[in-house]
Design a protein around this motif. Structure first.
Motif, mmCIF file in Angstrom:
data_model
loop_
_atom_site.group_PDB
_atom_site.id
_atom_site.type_symbol
_atom_site.label_atom_id
_atom_site.label_comp_id
_atom_site.label_asym_id
_atom_site.label_seq_id
_atom_site.Cartn_x
_atom_site.Cartn_y
_atom_site.Cartn_z
ATOM 1 N N VAL A 310 1.712 -3.226 2.799
ATOM 2 C CA VAL A 310 1.410 -3.005 1.412
ATOM 3 C C VAL A 310 -0.218 -2.551 1.291
ATOM 4 O O VAL A 310 -0.464 -1.495 0.626
ATOM 5 N N VAL A 311 -0.925 -3.453 1.832
ATOM 6 C CA VAL A 311 -2.415 -3.378 1.748
ATOM 7 C C VAL A 311 -2.845 -2.260 2.641
ATOM 8 O O VAL A 311 -3.663 -1.380 2.164
ATOM 9 N N ALA A 312 -2.168 -1.783 3.623
ATOM 10 C CA ALA A 312 -2.689 -0.679 4.386
ATOM 11 C C ALA A 312 -2.388 0.542 3.768
ATOM 12 O O ALA A 312 -2.941 1.487 3.687
ATOM 13 N N LEU A 313 -1.034 0.546 3.216
ATOM 14 C CA LEU A 313 -0.409 1.610 2.388
ATOM 15 C C LEU A 313 -1.470 2.220 1.312
ATOM 16 O O LEU A 313 -1.891 3.297 1.223
ATOM 17 N N ASN A 374 -14.211 -2.841 0.626
ATOM 18 C CA ASN A 374 -14.424 -4.443 0.668
ATOM 19 C C ASN A 374 -13.044 -4.807 -0.262
ATOM 20 O O ASN A 374 -12.427 -6.150 0.214
ATOM 21 N N TRP A 375 -12.422 -4.110 -1.100
ATOM 22 C CA TRP A 375 -11.319 -4.548 -2.047
ATOM 23 C C TRP A 375 -9.944 -4.477 -0.484
ATOM 24 O O TRP A 375 -9.319 -5.532 -0.675
ATOM 25 N N GLY A 376 -9.990 -3.479 0.254
ATOM 26 C CA GLY A 376 -8.865 -3.554 1.216
ATOM 27 C C GLY A 376 -9.135 -4.777 2.453
ATOM 28 O O GLY A 376 -8.249 -5.361 2.445
ATOM 29 N N LEU A 377 -10.535 -5.042 2.607
ATOM 30 C CA LEU A 377 -10.591 -6.108 3.633
ATOM 31 C C LEU A 377 -10.211 -7.535 3.157
ATOM 32 O O LEU A 377 -9.699 -8.274 3.515
ATOM 33 N N GLU A 378 -10.685 -7.565 1.733
ATOM 34 C CA GLU A 378 -10.253 -8.983 1.190
ATOM 35 C C GLU A 378 -8.958 -9.248 1.041
ATOM 36 O O GLU A 378 -8.322 -10.210 1.034
ATOM 37 N N ALA A 379 -8.114 -8.047 0.680
ATOM 38 C CA ALA A 379 -6.749 -8.150 0.346
ATOM 39 C C ALA A 379 -6.013 -8.261 1.825
ATOM 40 O O ALA A 379 -5.107 -9.485 2.004
ATOM 41 N N ASN A 387 -3.011 -16.850 2.968
ATOM 42 C CA ASN A 387 -1.655 -17.010 2.857
ATOM 43 C C ASN A 387 -1.054 -16.934 1.325
ATOM 44 O O ASN A 387 -0.390 -17.361 0.714
ATOM 45 N N VAL A 388 -1.846 -15.859 0.814
ATOM 46 C CA VAL A 388 -1.329 -15.558 -0.797
ATOM 47 C C VAL A 388 -0.144 -14.862 -0.989
ATOM 48 O O VAL A 388 0.513 -14.164 0.071
ATOM 49 N N SER A 389 0.390 -14.728 -2.285
ATOM 50 C CA SER A 389 1.635 -14.084 -2.654
ATOM 51 C C SER A 389 1.232 -12.588 -2.819
ATOM 52 O O SER A 389 0.262 -12.333 -2.952
ATOM 53 N N PHE A 390 2.347 -11.850 -2.952
ATOM 54 C CA PHE A 390 2.159 -10.435 -3.442
ATOM 55 C C PHE A 390 1.386 -10.215 -4.965
ATOM 56 O O PHE A 390 0.399 -9.519 -4.948
ATOM 57 N N PHE A 391 1.793 -11.210 -5.881
ATOM 58 C CA PHE A 391 1.032 -11.232 -6.976
ATOM 59 C C PHE A 391 -0.544 -11.369 -7.257
ATOM 60 O O PHE A 391 -1.263 -10.687 -7.942
ATOM 61 N N GLU A 392 -0.978 -11.977 -6.109
ATOM 62 C CA GLU A 392 -2.227 -12.356 -5.883
ATOM 63 C C GLU A 392 -3.262 -11.327 -5.290
ATOM 64 O O GLU A 392 -4.476 -11.224 -5.414
ATOM 65 N N ILE A 393 -2.464 -10.369 -4.565
ATOM 66 C CA ILE A 393 -3.233 -9.122 -4.096
ATOM 67 C C ILE A 393 -2.964 -7.856 -5.009
ATOM 68 O O ILE A 393 -3.807 -6.731 -4.874
ATOM 69 N N ILE A 394 -2.155 -8.013 -6.080
ATOM 70 C CA ILE A 394 -1.872 -6.859 -7.071
ATOM 71 C C ILE A 394 -3.453 -6.495 -7.584
ATOM 72 O O ILE A 394 -3.696 -5.158 -7.628
ATOM 73 N N SER A 398 -4.474 -2.461 -6.662
ATOM 74 C CA SER A 398 -4.535 -1.465 -7.998
ATOM 75 C C SER A 398 -5.923 -1.045 -7.978
ATOM 76 O O SER A 398 -5.970 0.201 -8.488
ATOM 77 N N LEU A 399 -6.759 -1.594 -7.548
ATOM 78 C CA LEU A 399 -8.078 -1.110 -7.623
ATOM 79 C C LEU A 399 -8.270 0.056 -6.558
ATOM 80 O O LEU A 399 -8.694 1.196 -6.851
ATOM 81 N N LEU A 400 -7.544 -0.132 -5.288
ATOM 82 C CA LEU A 400 -7.765 0.970 -4.346
ATOM 83 C C LEU A 400 -6.731 2.207 -4.851
ATOM 84 O O LEU A 400 -7.283 3.436 -4.582
ATOM 85 N N PHE A 401 -5.583 1.928 -5.471
ATOM 86 C CA PHE A 401 -4.801 3.086 -6.208
ATOM 87 C C PHE A 401 -5.689 3.567 -6.901
ATOM 88 O O PHE A 401 -5.551 4.913 -7.359
ATOM 89 N N LEU A 402 -6.317 3.083 -8.111
ATOM 90 C CA LEU A 402 -7.070 3.399 -9.283
ATOM 91 C C LEU A 402 -8.114 4.454 -8.413
ATOM 92 O O LEU A 402 -8.512 5.558 -9.059
ATOM 93 N N PHE A 403 -8.875 4.054 -7.250
ATOM 94 C CA PHE A 403 -9.631 4.670 -6.769
ATOM 95 C C PHE A 403 -9.551 6.150 -6.379
ATOM 96 O O PHE A 403 -9.778 7.137 -6.191
#
Length: 421
Positions: A310-313, A374-379, A387-394, A398-403
């Motif tokens: 998801v992060v890579a996408l 930085n957004w992608g790397l931190e995600a 070990n976070v959940s999906f909701f914590e990387i939203i 979201s910033l990546l998609f907004l970009f």
């Protein structure tokens, strides 16, 4: 058909397509090997250090024994079968032949003991035991001693700090032991034993997943970072492709079809998104299956592959948006290629791919928050290491998609405005 057209264009440039997939793999393997060997050099291989003993006393003997026991250092006291002098040590270190030299000053043991004797006698006399012990003699001024450290000018500051901290701790333990011994002698309790083991210790609490400790290593840090770098390098072929279509008149012919410019852009987006995901899965496959065969730890993606995908996408979306914007604004390939490469490197630098953000100056830490890398790397780190959940990387995806939305919208508006004019 727009997607098919993009794949046909890529197929015609087979060499470029191979480079697009092979170069990121070479990059991640090379960088990870270098960083892993550096880590091992700092933890497994002993670093030879020069020891110049001008004291010849108990303190220098203890320092030598402690350094010999240390798993990080091996002690060198002679060069060409000759005892090392301070001048020899300084010359060898400053020429880069050794990383460190320690010079123990003359009379360190004797002066340290004399200073401790003064202090202990002063304390004992103030406690009212002056009659029970030898009367204190007039104190003489004992000058402070300096243990000199010579470092190779090329060594990193972190290495200097860790070495100085280790030596400072060693000297403090020697002083403490001397103080205990002097008190024993003052009170005539030579047989009393003082425990020298540190009462306060430190223990790292390592996170666990499924009752297994998760130990971070060079692979877990490098694979996400350089995968992201490879994904963003899609900017260069994408922008060149757009510039080619404009210069060859293909783009004008495409606009004569009964479709909007958005359809053409979406064709490019889907095509290059597929390439980004193939890059990502190739990097992960290499980290899992090839790394153990070349002496590197295997990448542990247990339970993380979906969220990493998801992060890579969404990172691919951000990279493609930037490439579309660059290709739309650039007038020639000579503009798009150098600017694309340079901008990706800058985004990687300020985004924490090369240097961790926490190690940057405050102003750069603020600027780093504006980099999509930085957004992608931190995600990626949130998923793989925290070990976070999906909701914590939203928020980050979201910033990546907004970009992507913003850059693509600007590209469409710019193109429309330019054609209108």
């Amino acid at each position: 058909m727009s997607i098919v057209k993009e794949f046909l264009l890529l197929k015609r440039d087979l060499g470029g397509l191979i480079i697009l997939f092979v170069m990121p793999l070479v990059l991640v393997i090379t960088v990870t090997l270098i960083q892993d060997s550096t880590f091992k050099a700092a933890t497994e291989n002993k670093i030879p250090i020069l020891l110049v003993d001008q004291d010849k006393g108990s303190v220098s003997k203890t320092v030598f024994e402690n350094l010999q026991k240390n798993k990080f250092f091996s002690v060198v006291t002679q060069i060409d079968n000759k005892p090392i002098t301070e001048a020899m040590a300084r010359e060898n270190v400053y020429k880069g032949k050794f990383q460190l030299a320690i010079v123990i000053p003359k009379n360190l043991s004797a002066d340290l003991q004399a200073k401790i004797d003064q202090n202990v006698q002063n304390i004992v006399s103030k406690m009212g035991f002056s009659d029970a012990v030898t009367a204190p003699q007039p104190s003489k001024v004992i000058q402070q001693k300096e243990v000199k450290l010579y470092f190779d000018p090329a060594v990193q500051l972190s290495f200097k700090n860790s070495v100085m901290s280790s030596i400072d701790k060693m000297i403090s333990q020697i002083e403490t032991k001397s103080i205990y011994t002097t008190f024993q002698n003052q009170f005539g309790e030579e047989n009393a034993q003082f425990e020298q083991k540190s009462f306060i210790t430190f223990k790292e609490i390592i996170p666990r997943i499924n009752n297994k400790e998760i130990l971070p290593n060079s692979v877990q840090h490098n694979v996400p970072a350089w995968t992201l770098f490879a994904i963003f390098f899609i900017v260069i072929p994408l922008s060149i492709n757009i510039v080619k279509e404009k210069s060859q008149g293909t783009f004008v012919r495409l606009l004569t079809n009964p479709v909007s410019n958005l359809v053409v852009i979406m064709g490019k987006t889907v095509t290059y998104l597929v390439i980004c995901m193939i890059q990502f899965y190739m990097m992960v496959a290499v980290a899992i299956f090839l790394f153990p065969h070349i002496g590197l730890p295997s990448l542990n993606i247990e339970g993380h592959l979906f969220l990493m995908s998801v992060v890579a996408l969404f990172s691919g979306f951000a990279a493609i948006g930037f490439g579309i914007l660059l290709g739309t604004i650039a007038g020639t390939q000579e503009q798009s290629a150098p600017f694309g490469a340079t901008s990706v490197i800058i985004l990687a630098a300020i985004g924490g791919v090369w240097v961790p953000v926490f190690a940057m100056p405050k102003i750069m830490q603020i600027i780093a928050k504006s980099s999509p890398m930085n957004w992608g790397l931190e995600a990626f780190y949130d998923v793989l290491l925290r070990n976070v959940s999906f909701f914590e990387i939203i928020p980050k995806i979201s910033l990546l998609f907004l970009f992507f939305i913003i850059t693509t919208s600007i590209a469409l508006y710019y193109d429309k405005k330019k054609r209108t004019v």
